[in-house]
Design a protein around this motif. Structure first.
Motif, mmCIF file in Angstrom:
data_model
loop_
_atom_site.group_PDB
_atom_site.id
_atom_site.type_symbol
_atom_site.label_atom_id
_atom_site.label_comp_id
_atom_site.label_asym_id
_atom_site.label_seq_id
_atom_site.Cartn_x
_atom_site.Cartn_y
_atom_site.Cartn_z
ATOM 1 N N HIS A 212 -7.232 -1.426 -6.960
ATOM 2 C CA HIS A 212 -6.044 -2.277 -6.908
ATOM 3 C C HIS A 212 -6.220 -3.380 -5.865
ATOM 4 C CE1 HIS A 212 -1.864 -3.515 -6.317
ATOM 5 N NE2 HIS A 212 -1.685 -3.106 -7.554
ATOM 6 N N ASP A 213 -6.731 -3.007 -4.687
ATOM 7 C CA ASP A 213 -6.984 -4.000 -3.636
ATOM 8 C C ASP A 213 -8.024 -5.031 -4.098
ATOM 9 O OD1 ASP A 213 -5.185 -2.713 -2.024
ATOM 10 O OD2 ASP A 213 -6.686 -1.714 -0.779
ATOM 11 N N GLN B 48 -8.149 4.504 -7.048
ATOM 12 C CA GLN B 48 -7.146 3.605 -7.617
ATOM 13 C C GLN B 48 -6.734 2.544 -6.608
ATOM 14 O OE1 GLN B 48 -3.800 5.699 -9.208
ATOM 15 N NE2 GLN B 48 -4.957 6.595 -10.879
ATOM 16 N N GLU B 49 -6.516 2.960 -5.374
ATOM 17 C CA GLU B 49 -6.098 2.013 -4.343
ATOM 18 C C GLU B 49 -7.186 0.971 -4.083
ATOM 19 O OE1 GLU B 49 -4.517 1.955 0.282
ATOM 20 O OE2 GLU B 49 -4.490 3.830 -0.850
ATOM 21 N N THR C 139 -6.332 -7.439 -6.394
ATOM 22 C CA THR C 139 -5.491 -8.350 -5.615
ATOM 23 C C THR C 139 -6.327 -9.455 -4.980
ATOM 24 O OG1 THR C 139 -3.937 -6.553 -5.148
ATOM 25 C CG2 THR C 139 -3.820 -8.480 -3.724
ATOM 26 N N LEU D 220 2.314 1.765 -3.383
ATOM 27 C CA LEU D 220 1.292 2.237 -4.315
ATOM 28 C C LEU D 220 1.041 3.728 -4.144
ATOM 29 C CD1 LEU D 220 -1.293 -0.657 -4.061
ATOM 30 C CD2 LEU D 220 0.186 -0.110 -5.972
ATOM 31 N N ALA E 205 -4.342 -4.386 -13.422
ATOM 32 C CA ALA E 205 -2.975 -3.985 -13.112
ATOM 33 C C ALA E 205 -2.475 -4.720 -11.865
ATOM 34 C CB ALA E 205 -2.910 -2.478 -12.889
ATOM 35 N N ALA E 206 -3.355 -4.921 -10.902
ATOM 36 C CA ALA E 206 -2.986 -5.644 -9.682
ATOM 37 C C ALA E 206 -2.867 -7.138 -9.944
ATOM 38 C CB ALA E 206 -4.027 -5.388 -8.597
ATOM 39 N N TYR F 235 -7.540 -0.871 -13.741
ATOM 40 C CA TYR F 235 -6.812 -0.835 -12.488
ATOM 41 C C TYR F 235 -6.911 -2.143 -11.715
ATOM 42 C CZ TYR F 235 -5.589 3.887 -13.467
ATOM 43 O OH TYR F 235 -5.041 5.002 -14.078
ATOM 44 N N LEU G 177 0.788 2.094 -10.382
ATOM 45 C CA LEU G 177 -0.363 1.240 -10.146
ATOM 46 C C LEU G 177 -0.676 0.383 -11.356
ATOM 47 C CD1 LEU G 177 -1.924 1.009 -7.592
ATOM 48 C CD2 LEU G 177 -3.673 2.453 -8.532
ATOM 49 N N ASN G 178 -0.373 0.880 -12.535
ATOM 50 C CA ASN G 178 -0.688 0.126 -13.746
ATOM 51 C C ASN G 178 0.564 -0.514 -14.345
ATOM 52 O OD1 ASN G 178 0.482 2.537 -14.458
ATOM 53 N ND2 ASN G 178 -0.639 2.710 -16.372
ATOM 54 N N LYS H 175 0.828 -1.205 0.000
ATOM 55 C CA LYS H 175 0.000 0.000 0.000
ATOM 56 C C LYS H 175 0.862 1.256 0.000
ATOM 57 C CE LYS H 175 -4.394 -1.423 1.898
ATOM 58 N NZ LYS H 175 -5.391 -1.253 2.930
#
Length: 200
Positions: A140-141, A136-137, A144, A13, A196-197, A193, A42-43, A10
Motif C-alpha cells: 500500500h505504501d 499489505q501495508e 502511494t 489501514l 488499491a492505494a 494492493y 486496504l482494497n 497507517k
C-alpha cells in the motif's frame, strides 16, 4: 502535516486489515474481505477481490527466486529494457530515462540502481508472505509513493509480464507452466494492493 496524515493513514489501514489464519495446504495469502461494518479496507478503491496465491505457488516462486538472486541486477535491467521497448510511454514517466536511447539505457547506472530496488522489493514481498498484514501495508505504501511519482494505475499491471519474460532464461530447465502461473499470480497480488492505494 504530511507526517500526521501518513501516521493516521497507517493506523486506519491497520484497523482495516482482516487476515485469515488458514493453515490448510491450499492457504490463500492476503485474502480479500468484503467488510460492511464501515471499517477501512486496504482494497477499498478496487471492486474485484484479491487474487489467490497458494502455499504451493509460494514454494515455487521462492525456489526459483533462489536462482534469480544470483543475477538480480541484470534481470532487473532486462525487465525495464523490455518494458520501455514494449511500452515507450512508460519510459517518459521516468524523468532520468526520458528520451534516452536503448544503448544509453543499457549502460545507465541509474537504471541499474532502480532495477535493483524493484528486485529488492520483490524479495521483500517473498520474505513477508508469512506476515500478510506487513506485506499489505508495504504494498500500500509503495502504491502511494507511485501516485507521488505520477505513475498511472494501468502501468502497475505492466511490470509482472515483463518480469516473467526477463526471468525465464535465468530459471532455465526449472521454468514450467506452473512456475509461470505462480509468478503471474504473485504479481497480480502485488498489483492489486498497490492499485488499491493509487485509486483511493
Amino acid at each position: 502535516m504530511g507526517c500526521i496524515y501518513a501516521k493516521r493513514r497507517k493506523e486506519a489501514l491497520r484497523k482495516g486489515l482482516d487476515i485469515t489464519s488458514n493453515s490448510h495446504r491450499k492457504k490463500t495469502y492476503l485474502k480479500n474481505t468484503n467488510q460492511s461494518d464501515g471499517s477501512p479496507q486496504l482494497n477499498r478503491g478496487l471492486t474485484e477481490p484479491a487474487p489467490e496465491f497458494t502455499d504451493r505457488q509460494r514454494e515455487l516462486v521462492v525456489q526459483t527466486w533462489g536462482i534469480i538472486q544470483e543475477d538480480m541486477t541484470r534481470v532487473g535491467v532486462v525487465m525495464f529494457m523490455r518494458l520501455f521497448e514494449t511500452h515507450p510511454d512508460v519510459q517518459d514517466v521516468f524523468m532520468p530515462f526520458k528520451g534516452q536511447s536503448k544503448e544509453d539505457l543499457s549502460h545507465s547506472s541509474q537504471l541499474k540502481a532502480h532495477a535493483l530496488r524493484v528486485m529488492n522489493t520483490v524479495e521483500k514481498c517473498l520474505g513477508q508472505m508469512n506476515e500478510p498484514a506487513k506485506l499489505q501495508e508495504m504494498l500500500h505504501d509503495l502504491g502511494t509513493r507511485h501516485v507521488m511519482y505520477s505513475a498511472k494505475v494501468d502501468y502497475i499491471d505492466l511490470i509482472g509480464p515483463q518480469f516473467i519474460w526477463a526471468i525465464q532464461s535465468s530459471v532455465g530447465d526449472q521454468w514450467t507452466p506452473e512456475v509461470e502461473q505462480a509468478w503471474s499470480d504473485l504479481f497480480k497480488l502485488i498489483s492489486h494492493y498497490m492499485k488499491a492505494a493509487m485509486v483511493f
